[in-house]
Write an enzyme that holds these catalytic residues in place. Structure first.
Site, PDB file in Angstrom:
ATOM      1  N   GLU A  12      43.408  26.534  52.239  1.00 44.77           N
ATOM      2  CA  GLU A  12      43.133  27.719  51.416  1.00 44.77           C
ATOM      3  C   GLU A  12      42.628  27.344  50.022  1.00 44.77           C
ATOM      4  OE1 GLU A  12      45.815  29.591  48.925  1.00 44.77           O
ATOM      5  OE2 GLU A  12      47.592  28.852  49.985  1.00 44.77           O
ATOM      6  N   LYS A  53      40.893  36.660  43.655  1.00 47.78           N
ATOM      7  CA  LYS A  53      41.918  36.239  44.630  1.00 47.78           C
ATOM      8  C   LYS A  53      41.745  37.166  45.830  1.00 47.78           C
ATOM      9  CE  LYS A  53      46.945  36.268  45.128  1.00 47.78           C
ATOM     10  NZ  LYS A  53      48.223  36.537  44.429  1.00 47.78           N
ATOM     11  N   VAL A  56      46.468  33.058  51.800  1.00 46.13           N
ATOM     12  CA  VAL A  56      46.841  32.753  53.186  1.00 46.13           C
ATOM     13  C   VAL A  56      46.210  33.783  54.119  1.00 46.13           C
ATOM     14  CG1 VAL A  56      48.780  32.684  54.808  1.00 46.13           C
ATOM     15  CG2 VAL A  56      48.941  31.488  52.604  1.00 46.13           C
ATOM     16  N   ASP A  96      56.655  45.212  46.837  1.00 45.63           N
ATOM     17  CA  ASP A  96      55.547  44.253  46.771  1.00 45.63           C
ATOM     18  C   ASP A  96      55.696  43.278  47.937  1.00 45.63           C
ATOM     19  OD1 ASP A  96      53.707  42.272  46.246  1.00 45.63           O
ATOM     20  OD2 ASP A  96      54.290  41.970  44.157  1.00 45.63           O
ATOM     21  N   SER A 126      53.607  40.766  50.439  1.00 45.50           N
ATOM     22  CA  SER A 126      52.328  40.066  50.534  1.00 45.50           C
ATOM     23  C   SER A 126      51.557  40.471  51.783  1.00 45.50           C
ATOM     24  CB  SER A 126      52.566  38.562  50.572  1.00 45.50           C
ATOM     25  OG  SER A 126      51.335  37.893  50.778  1.00 45.50           O
ATOM     26  N   ALA A 127      50.248  40.608  51.644  1.00 49.75           N
ATOM     27  CA  ALA A 127      49.372  40.868  52.792  1.00 49.75           C
ATOM     28  C   ALA A 127      49.364  39.675  53.756  1.00 49.75           C
ATOM     29  CB  ALA A 127      47.959  41.171  52.313  1.00 49.75           C
ATOM     30  N   ASP A 128      49.956  38.550  53.342  1.00 51.29           N
ATOM     31  CA  ASP A 128      50.079  37.415  54.271  1.00 51.29           C
ATOM     32  C   ASP A 128      50.928  37.795  55.495  1.00 51.29           C
ATOM     33  OD1 ASP A 128      48.765  35.996  52.282  1.00 51.29           O
ATOM     34  OD2 ASP A 128      50.486  34.742  51.748  1.00 51.29           O
ATOM     35  N   LYS A 173      57.399  31.020  49.444  1.00 52.54           N
ATOM     36  CA  LYS A 173      57.652  30.585  48.082  1.00 52.54           C
ATOM     37  C   LYS A 173      59.020  31.070  47.623  1.00 52.54           C
ATOM     38  CE  LYS A 173      53.816  32.184  46.597  1.00 52.54           C
ATOM     39  NZ  LYS A 173      52.946  32.401  47.741  1.00 52.54           N
TER      40      LYS A 173
HETATM   41  N1  PSU Z   1      51.543  28.687  47.945  1.00 52.66           N
HETATM   42  C1  PSU Z   1      51.425  27.850  46.887  1.00 52.66           C
HETATM   43  N2  PSU Z   1      50.649  28.236  45.858  1.00 52.66           N
HETATM   44  C2  PSU Z   1      49.919  29.411  45.912  1.00 52.66           C
HETATM   45  C3  PSU Z   1      50.022  30.282  47.042  1.00 52.66           C
HETATM   46  C4  PSU Z   1      50.851  29.859  48.020  1.00 52.66           C
HETATM   47  O1  PSU Z   1      52.045  26.785  46.873  1.00 52.66           O
HETATM   48  O2  PSU Z   1      49.183  29.669  44.968  1.00 52.66           O
HETATM   49  C5  PSU Z   1      49.190  31.553  47.154  1.00 52.66           C
HETATM   50  C6  PSU Z   1      48.716  31.710  48.609  1.00 52.66           C
HETATM   51  O3  PSU Z   1      47.318  31.823  48.600  1.00 52.66           O
HETATM   52  C7  PSU Z   1      49.352  32.996  49.092  1.00 52.66           C
HETATM   53  C8  PSU Z   1      49.391  33.770  47.819  1.00 52.66           C
HETATM   54  O4  PSU Z   1      48.636  33.622  50.122  1.00 52.66           O
HETATM   55  O5  PSU Z   1      49.830  32.791  46.865  1.00 52.66           O
HETATM   56  C9  PSU Z   1      50.298  34.967  47.925  1.00 52.66           C
HETATM   57  O6  PSU Z   1      49.969  35.885  46.940  1.00 52.66           O
HETATM   58  P1  PSU Z   1      50.583  37.366  46.994  1.00 52.66           P
HETATM   59  O7  PSU Z   1      52.060  37.141  46.795  1.00 52.66           O
HETATM   60  O8  PSU Z   1      49.943  38.099  45.854  1.00 52.66           O
HETATM   61  O9  PSU Z   1      50.256  37.927  48.340  1.00 52.66           O
HETATM   62 MN    MN Z   2      51.867  41.121  46.100  1.00 54.98          MN
END
Ligand code: PSU
Ligand code: MN
Length: 296
Positions: A23, A84, A104, A134, A136-138, A155
């Protein structure tokens, strides 16, 4: 067509050789310069050393690129204002012909388009602790798109029990690599039990392949704990995370800015320890993903 393959990735896929997707949000938004570019190059080198072809994914001028040149990696790592990109952003960014780093979810979409089955990242997104609306769309992407995602858990800034519950409801297998516990990104254990344990990368690959061979679509999480020598003590990291979340709430940080803000804040509060750990687990995941891709 606004998707394109690099010549190297195109040749590898045509020959049926193993390919690992990587990614780019971690490069553009997850790590500070110049560590981000070093890490991006290092992950590609590790995948190559293991005998697979790396395909770093990003969007340049509205074109979804699967496999980047070194110049493109350099550009992405050093340019401000890169979007992003998650599922919702593909149409707008393509029409605007803008530059974007894929999350992701975004990387899974492009990998599936290319026919790449394995993807290495640091940690998947999930349900946030501070604001549980909140999500994640992941997570929905893992439910719908048939790509195996190698990570060190979700995370640690997230609500890990809620994230695991979400994945269970959505039918996403979470496979622990030589562990019975969901790894907590910066540390090896979370106290949260996993049902599926694989003793080797070959066994993890067999579990994913069996799912797809049965006609079940959707992704899988292969969770590899951070290497022991790089892991952080849970109390050190937990205190930093609590303070980072409080800072995000106090400053009204919202939406897609939350994750990059928390990662940077935790790095600052741990005097760079979390950054070192993050890089070590990303490198480990590149190796694991290459082994899984070869086994598949
Ligand atoms: N894992 C890491 N560093 C990152 C991310 C994941 O070690 O920067 C990123 C990934 O791209 C993941 C995103 O998809 O953070 C999730 O963001 P959000 O919580 O806004 O969906
Ligand atoms: Mn989010």
């Amino acid at each position: 067509m606004s998707f394109s393959l690099s010549p190297e990735v195109s040749l590898a896929l045509a020959a049926g050789r193993p390919v690992v997707a990587l990614e780019s949000t971690v490069i553009a938004h997850g790590l500070p310069r110049p560590r981000n570019l070093e890490l991006a190059r290092r992950m590609e080198a590790i995948v190559r050393d293991c005998g697979a072809t790396p395909a770093t994914i990003a969007i340049l001028g509205g074109q979804v690129k699967v496999g980047l040149t070194d110049d493109e990696l350099h550009y992405l790592a050093n340019t401000d204002g890169v979007w992003k990109v998650s599922r919702r952003d593909f149409g707008p960014i393509a029409a605007r012909k803008a530059d974007g780093a894929t999350t992701v979810a975004g990387t899974m979409i492009a990998a599936a388009w290319a026919g790449i089955k394995v993807f290495a990242t640091g940690g998947i997104g999930g349900v946030h602790r501070g604001d549980r609306t909140d999500v994640s769309a992941d997570l929905p992407e893992l439910a719908r798109t048939s790509v195996a995602v190698v990570c060190a858990g979700a995370k640690a800034i997230l609500d890990l029990p809620a994230t695991l519950e979400w994945l269970e409801t959505a039918g996403v297998p979470v496979i622990g690599l030589q562990t019975d516990e969901f790894p907590a990104f910066y540390s090896r254990s979370s106290g949260l039990r996993l049902e599926a344990r694989a003793e080797s990368t070959a066994e993890a690959a067999a579990m994913v392949k069996a799912k797809w061979d049965m006609g079940l679509t959707g992704g899988a999480v292969i969770a590899a704990p951070i290497p022991a020598e790089a892991a952080l003590p849970a109390d050190e990291i937990d205190a930093a995370i609590d303070r980072a979340i409080a800072a995000a709430e106090a400053q009204g940080v919202k939406g897609k800015a939350v994750t990059p803000f928390l990662l940077a804040k935790v790095a600052e509060l741990t005097g760079g320890h979390s950054l070192k750990a993050n890089i070590a687990l990303l490198e480990n995941n590149a190796r694991v993903a290459a082994e899984v891709a070869i086994a598949l």
